[in-house]
Design a protein around this motif. Structure first.
Motif, PDB file in Angstrom:
ATOM      1  N   SER A 102      -9.011  22.465 -52.600  1.00  0.00           N
ATOM      2  CA  SER A 102      -8.765  23.887 -52.834  1.00  0.00           C
ATOM      3  C   SER A 102      -9.844  24.746 -52.184  1.00  0.00           C
ATOM      4  N   HIS A 103     -10.969  24.165 -51.832  1.00  0.00           N
ATOM      5  CA  HIS A 103     -12.032  24.978 -51.240  1.00  0.00           C
ATOM      6  C   HIS A 103     -11.956  25.052 -49.724  1.00  0.00           C
ATOM      7  N   LEU A 104     -10.978  24.374 -49.139  1.00  0.00           N
ATOM      8  CA  LEU A 104     -10.743  24.554 -47.706  1.00  0.00           C
ATOM      9  C   LEU A 104      -9.510  25.433 -47.548  1.00  0.00           C
ATOM     10  N   ASP A 105      -9.558  26.358 -46.595  1.00  0.00           N
ATOM     11  CA  ASP A 105      -8.405  27.219 -46.341  1.00  0.00           C
ATOM     12  C   ASP A 105      -7.280  26.369 -45.761  1.00  0.00           C
ATOM     13  N   PRO A 106      -6.137  26.281 -46.475  1.00  0.00           N
ATOM     14  CA  PRO A 106      -5.089  25.362 -46.033  1.00  0.00           C
ATOM     15  C   PRO A 106      -4.442  25.748 -44.708  1.00  0.00           C
ATOM     16  N   VAL A 107      -4.535  27.021 -44.309  1.00  0.00           N
ATOM     17  CA  VAL A 107      -3.835  27.421 -43.084  1.00  0.00           C
ATOM     18  C   VAL A 107      -4.814  27.693 -41.932  1.00  0.00           C
ATOM     19  N   MET A 108      -6.018  27.137 -42.018  1.00  0.00           N
ATOM     20  CA  MET A 108      -6.942  27.267 -40.899  1.00  0.00           C
ATOM     21  C   MET A 108      -7.438  25.886 -40.504  1.00  0.00           C
ATOM     22  N   GLU A 112     -12.219  25.433 -37.017  1.00  0.00           N
ATOM     23  CA  GLU A 112     -12.431  26.880 -37.128  1.00  0.00           C
ATOM     24  C   GLU A 112     -13.210  27.239 -38.373  1.00  0.00           C
ATOM     25  N   GLN A 113     -12.957  26.488 -39.446  1.00  0.00           N
ATOM     26  CA  GLN A 113     -13.674  26.784 -40.692  1.00  0.00           C
ATOM     27  C   GLN A 113     -15.145  26.428 -40.572  1.00  0.00           C
ATOM     28  N   TRP A 152      -5.540  19.989 -39.577  1.00  0.00           N
ATOM     29  CA  TRP A 152      -5.425  20.876 -40.735  1.00  0.00           C
ATOM     30  C   TRP A 152      -5.989  20.140 -41.935  1.00  0.00           C
ATOM     31  N   HIS A 154      -4.853  19.503 -44.825  1.00  0.00           N
ATOM     32  CA  HIS A 154      -3.976  18.592 -45.563  1.00  0.00           C
ATOM     33  C   HIS A 154      -3.797  17.253 -44.857  1.00  0.00           C
ATOM     34  N   MET A 165     -16.184  19.721 -45.610  1.00  0.00           N
ATOM     35  CA  MET A 165     -16.847  20.806 -46.360  1.00  0.00           C
ATOM     36  C   MET A 165     -18.348  20.768 -46.137  1.00  0.00           C
TER      37      MET A 165
END
Lengths: 559, 312, 281
Positions: A102-108, A112-113, A152, A154, A165
């Protein structure tokens, strides 16, 4: 001189309708460069709030009402404006969290993160930032970094996500890493890998770490110093080794005493810091056979899509349980151990009839018409709250099986319910509460009472304590140990925690990928594991450092 | 592009729904009360004439056969003949298509503009005055009957102030936009509260999401978090909601077209009910249903494009 | 060591009702009182014509003016509350019952029941709601009875979808597993354990749906497809007043305000209920 962070007099309130309520009071500690501090406590102790307050990322209802957080070279973080704070976050102090999913942006994309801090705040060029991301992914031990950088979230496993992370947190070379329960959501072998990685990064980056955890053993392994929190205050702090060896505060003693690894087999878990009592002996061996599982196979069909039908692709199946067999006699306690996905829960669900086996046999000894399955085997569940119908009171929950199966006359129902509640140690005043008004431990007691209402010969406990704090875990395990002796119950205890299983069960089955890897007496498996996987599991259990050095404390209070 | 492969087999999957839609329209319209031929020819028509007309329209066949004919004709683009207009239904509908779709698109654009502005304003000022104002607008907007609002707008802005035409569709593109502004606004005011409300909730949820918190811990400013993480994650539920609500929007245009006398499909449909021109009712219902099916497909494509997790 | 329970937490402010719930209940209560007491509250009969006093503006004798037949607008609005409330209640009740039953059965039984129910649902949802309602009313002939039938035939899908989704989630919840392990029968599991927990979103949606049904019922009556003139129904009144808009605005304005206030009542109730039950719409 070498000081990195000083926290003094930190106090946090939550704003409620009735006004502010104190959550954290008078918390203070120091941290030197490169040092690791463990912040230990059970849920609600304020440990997570404390470390979030350090970078001012509290939930919106919470306020810091007093205190000073001084970071060397930056000043008081609590007095800073938002703009200056963004300079500190990521560059001086970084954070990793319990749930990497949940702490990673699922759509990036992962890369990039990791790179966004570099691009937005260090003004790095996109391609340079990308190269740096790949380096970071390599450093945190991701096998194919050049490929993973474009993946991604997921598409990665839980352990890989946590590594990503960590890579993102380290991108801007911070001095301090706050790790908030970084391994709680992970399997024990993955947990060991992540902790190893953090240990290595401490060395190479000279990182200071604040490790927030409920797991004393883990903190004992990793941190030089530890602070024990309870109800928003630090009750004891100091050198880890000293505190583990000579805890002064009663709560610290209770916390250490509840650690399963420190409880000798055949004893109750110590509660409230008292030494472990010997549990009543159970007559072993020669019990009447109750259950036989032979070559059991449970398969699940992968969902088929229209395209599969059109192309006449055969349906694919996953074997959740693969040719498992064992026997259980009355009075036995069998432990089933494995990581997530090992099939241990599916096995349990098959035995109670929630899942239909594809092959093999589950033989419950006795006549089905005389004693139906539900009177022979009952189950208790992992999440005690969700195992209770939220709309039924405790009394209603316990009454239902008695009435539906006509186990006693209506006039006697109330007495039976009261007796059941007493047996599991529930205050009669709770009879009219609903599950939401009960604590986790109380919910689990209701679940156990409900199972006992049908007087089963076999009780299956599927991870009965993994959602509970360690001191509550001790109470629930003690209850199971006592019930087993008093009712001559055959117990199947399913757990990912080998130490728990070792204390409660005489016989253990180790499962992996649906198969039995190893089976035998608990003591033998712990002393001389045969299968490589069992050895791996045992090696991954934290607490090998902090609690080691012979068995100084382990059996101390007992002997 | 692997993930867009569902576009190949989606039509196959939609076949049952499409058949169901045609069956429902067929059954509905064939069970209409009153004999349309008698209505058409008047009470004094001779039996032979009635029989001949019935035969001409294929009404003397058993129902299953009529349905098969209907399907066959449908595939050939033949929706039958309008009894009132004495012209192919297809042509009658084609003439009225433009105003309706322009109105739908216009209303859609206006609702999205209203909703994104208000929702962003409210979410970024959660609990403050702007938020309360927007929430008040939503509660009020939800309870406004569109037809009544339309009448009030006509009275105020068209009759009293003369800013907008009272009714009609206009001749030029600019004229269309001018004529359709009030109707589109009326439809948008009904839809915007639903969208605003959900978008606001999604934005607030995403602003408090773990991944946004993690981004803040990496030193991103509130604006950067909003732009880079909150908005992309809020887009998906909004697109899906928009898809679900487009059915409502289309329904809204049916009523609003009647209020503003716009020569579109909705007005035509209501009129055909009173003239019992059932081929026309059937045709229009089908066109609207096909629009929804197309919209759902678009939403699927957008979902796959916006969310890497989704595999259809 | 004592654990914190939910009861100790600040959320114990359960007795306190959200202000929206109160406002919604008050507004609805007002209209219910009006509907019951319309005969005593209204100064004139709803159909009572006075052709010597047509199209008169608001005055002491006619607070909200008169229409083109000289009927008192206020009296018609008060009597109209009966029809519009009836539309709201019946227009929601039938779809609610049908939809929940189908959703429960489809979700719990799965298999063919689910496949058939889902295909039916998909086909129904492929039509714009109002278009299908209008088409069904066209078949049955304009009128309130047709309106209820059409709403029941089309409106069930929302409830079925909500409840089915809930049932699918709850079906694998531990407390349902526990009920099955205890050897309880399928009906008992469905009625006592699944339905009471699965129905909450449907109940909240029913309030929102009531808003839509109030608007829809009046819109259809306005189009001439619902309640028929000369009935005192707010949509009908607006339709009749539209042609006198330029000279007698009150005929249109006040019935519209009545619709808004009734719809707002349900809307506030829906919000308050959602807040109270912790399920955002």
């Amino acid at each position: 001189m070498n000081e990195l962070l000083t926290v003094a007099g930190l106090a946090i309130d939550v704003l409620t309708r009735e006004g502010p309520r104190a959550l954290v009071r008078d918390v203070g500690f120091r941290l030197n460069r490169g040092e690791a501090l463990g912040l230990v406590g059970e849920s609600g102790s304020g440990k997570t709030l404390t470390c979030r307050a350090l970078v001012r990322l509290l939930p919106s209802a919470c306020r810091v009402v007093a205190g000073k957080v001084t970071l060397s070279g930056a000043g008081d973080l609590l007095a800073m404006d938002e703009r200056a704070l963004t300079e500190v976050r990521g560059r001086r102090v970084a954070m990793i969290f319990q749930n990497p999913t949940s702490h990673l942006d699922p759509v990036m994309r992962i890369g990039e993160q990791i790179a966004e801090g570099l691009i937005l705040h260090q003004g790095l060029d996109r391609s340079v930032a990308r190269r740096r991301s790949i380096e970071l992914l390599d450093e945190v031990g991701i096998a194919d970094p050049a490929h993973t950088v474009d993946a991604w979230p997921h598409q990665l496993s839980g352990g890989m996500r946590q590594r990503a992370m960590i890579a993102a947190a380290l991108a801007c070379e911070p001095d301090l890493l706050i790790a908030d329960e970084p391994t709680t959501a992970l399997d024990v072998t993955i947990q060991a890998q992540i902790i190893d990685l953090l240990r290595r990064l401490r060395g190479t980056h000279g990182l200071a770490v604040i490790l927030v955890s409920h797991d004393l053993a883990l903190v004992g392994d990793f941190c030089e110093r530890v602070a024990v929190m309870r109800a928003g205050r630090i009750v004891e702090a100091g050198e880890t080794a000293a505190i583990l060896a000579h805890p002064r505060h009663p709560y610290t003693r209770e916390l250490i005493g509840s650690q399963p690894r420190l409880v000798p087999p055949g004893h109750y878990f110590p509660v409230s810091g008292a030494p472990a009592e010997r549990a009543p002996r159970v007559k072993l061996g020669g019990g009447a056979p109750l259950l036989e599982v032979a070559d059991l196979v449970v398969t699940f069909q992968r969902p088929r899509r229209v395209l599969d039908l059109v192309r006449r692709r055969p349906a694919t199946y996953v074997r959740a349980v693969d040719r498992v067999g064992f026997a259980l006699a009355s009075g036995d306690a069998l432990g089933i151990v494995g990581e997530s996905g090992s099939g241990k829960s599916t096995l349990a669900r098959a035995i109670v009839g929630l899942v239909t086996p594809s092959a093999g046999a589950i033989r419950l000894v006795g006549d089905e018409r005389e004693t139906p399955r539900y009177r022979r085997v009952q189950m208790i569940f992992q999440d005690p709250l969700s195992a209770l119908n939220p709309r039924l009171s405790v009394a209603q929950t316990l009454t239902e099986p008695l009435i539906v199966h006509r186990l006693c006359r209506r006039a006697e129902v109330a007495t039976r319910v009261a007796a059941l509640m007493a047996e599991v140690g529930l205050d009669p005043a709770l009879a009219h509460r609903r599950p939401r008004q009960l604590s986790g431990g109380q919910c689990q007691r209701v679940g156990i009472a409900r199972a006992l209402a049908l007087s089963p010969a076999i009780l299956i406990a599927d991870e009965p304590t993994s959602a509970l704090d360690v001191t509550i875990q001790a109470q629930i395990l003690n209850l199971l140990i006592r019930l087993r002796a008093e009712r001559q119950l055959a117990l199947i205890l399913i757990s990912h925690d080998l130490e728990v299983v070792r204390r409660v069960c005489e016989r253990v089955i180790v499962m992996r990928h649906g198969r039995v890897v190893e089976e035998g007496p608990a003591e033998r498996i712990f002393a001389a594991p045969q299968a490589g996987y069992t050895r791996e599991l045992l090696a991954a259990i934290p607490g090998t450092r902090g609690f080691s050095g012979g068995t100084p404390l382990a059996w101390q209070g007992v002997a | 592009m692997e993930r867009f492969r569902f576009l190949i087999w989606r039509p196959v999957q939609m076949l049952p729904v499409l058949l169901g839609v045609t069956l429902v329209t067929f059954v509905l319209v064939r069970s209409l009360p009153g004999d349309p031929v008698r209505v058409l020819l008047g009470p004094r028509a001779r039996p032979e004439m009635i029989a001949a007309t019935r035969h001409q329209f294929g009404l003397d066949e058993p129902l299953p056969v009529q349905y098969l004919f209907f399907l066959k004709n449908l595939l050939a683009g033949d929706l039958g003949r309008s009894i009132m207009y004495r012209a192919p239904v297809f042509e009658v509908i084609a003439e009225r298509l433009a105003p309706t779709f322009l109105l739908i698109a216009y209303a859609l654009v206006l609702s999205i503009l209203l909703a994104t502005t208000f929702a962003t304003l409210a979410a970024r000022n959660e609990g403050r005055f702007a938020d309360h104002l927007v929430r008040g607008f939503c509660t009020a907007g939800l309870g406004l009957p569109g037809f009544w609002l339309g009448i009030l707008l006509i009275m105020l802005l068209s009759v009293r102030l003369g800013w907008f035409p009272v009714s009609g569709y206009g001749e030029t593109w600019l004229g269309h936009l001018h004529h359709l502004f009030l109707p589109a606004l009326t439809v948008a005011i009904a839809l915007a509260p639903v969208l605003t409300r959900n978008l606001r909730a999604t934005l607030i949820e995403q602003m408090g999401a773990d991944h946004a918190q993690a981004a803040r811990s990496r030193g991103l400013t509130e604006g950067e978090v909003f732009r880079r993480h909150v908005v992309p994650n809020a887009l998906l539920p909004t697109v899906n909601l928009l898809g679900v609500n487009l059915g409502w929007l289309i329904g809204g245009t049916v009523v609003i077209e009647s209020v503003f006398s716009i020569p579109g499909l909705g007005q035509l449909m209501v009129a055909s009910i009173f003239t019992r021109d059932y081929m026309l009712v059937q045709g229009i219902t089908l066109v609207f249903a096909l629009t929804i099916v197309a919209v759902n497909l678009t939403v699927d494509v957008l979902t796959v494009a916006l969310d890497p997790r989704v595999v259809l | 060591m004592t654990e914190a329970t939910a009861a100790d937490r600040p959320a114990a402010a359960h007795v306190e009702l959200p202000p929206m719930l109160l406002a919604g209940t008050a507004l609805l209560g007002l209209w219910i009182v009006v509907a019951i007491g319309a005969d005593w509250l209204a100064p004139y009969g709803p159909l009572e014509q006075d052709l010597s006093r047509t199209l008169q503006g608001p005055s002491a004798a006619h607070w909200l003016g008169t229409d083109n037949y000289g009927r008192d607008v206020l009296s018609r609005i008060l009597h109209g509350a009966r029809l519009d409330l009836q539309i709201a209640v019946l227009g929601v009740l039938f779809p609610f019952l049908i939809g929940n039953l189908i959703g429960l059965l489809a979700g719990y039984l799965g298999g063919w029941t689910d496949i058939v129910a889902m295909r039916l649902l998909e086909v129904t949802m492929a039509f714009p709601f109002l278009v299908l309602v209008i088409a069904i009313i066209a078949v049955l002939g304009p009128g309130l009875g047709s309106l209820y039938v059409a709403l029941a035939l089309v409106g069930w899908v929302s409830y079925a979808r909500l409840t089915r989704a809930q049932v699918l989630v709850l079906k694998s919840a531990d407390f349902v597993s526990a009920a099955r392990v205890m050897g309880l029968g399928a009906w008992r599991v469905m009625w006592r354990h699944l339905l009471p927990n699965a129905v909450t979103p449907a109940v909240v949606f029913a309030m929102t749906d009531a808003v839509l049904v109030v608007l829809l019922g009046s819109a259809l009556s306005y189009l001439g497809l619902g309640a028929q003139p000369p009935a005192a129904e707010w949509g009908v009144m607006i339709a009749e007043g539209q042609q006198f808009l330029a000279s007698a605005w009150w005929i249109c304005l006040f019935p519209g305000l009545a619709i808004v206030s009734l719809a707002m009542g349900f809307s506030l109730l829906a919000d308050g209920l959602a807040e109270r039950l912790g399920t955002r719409p």
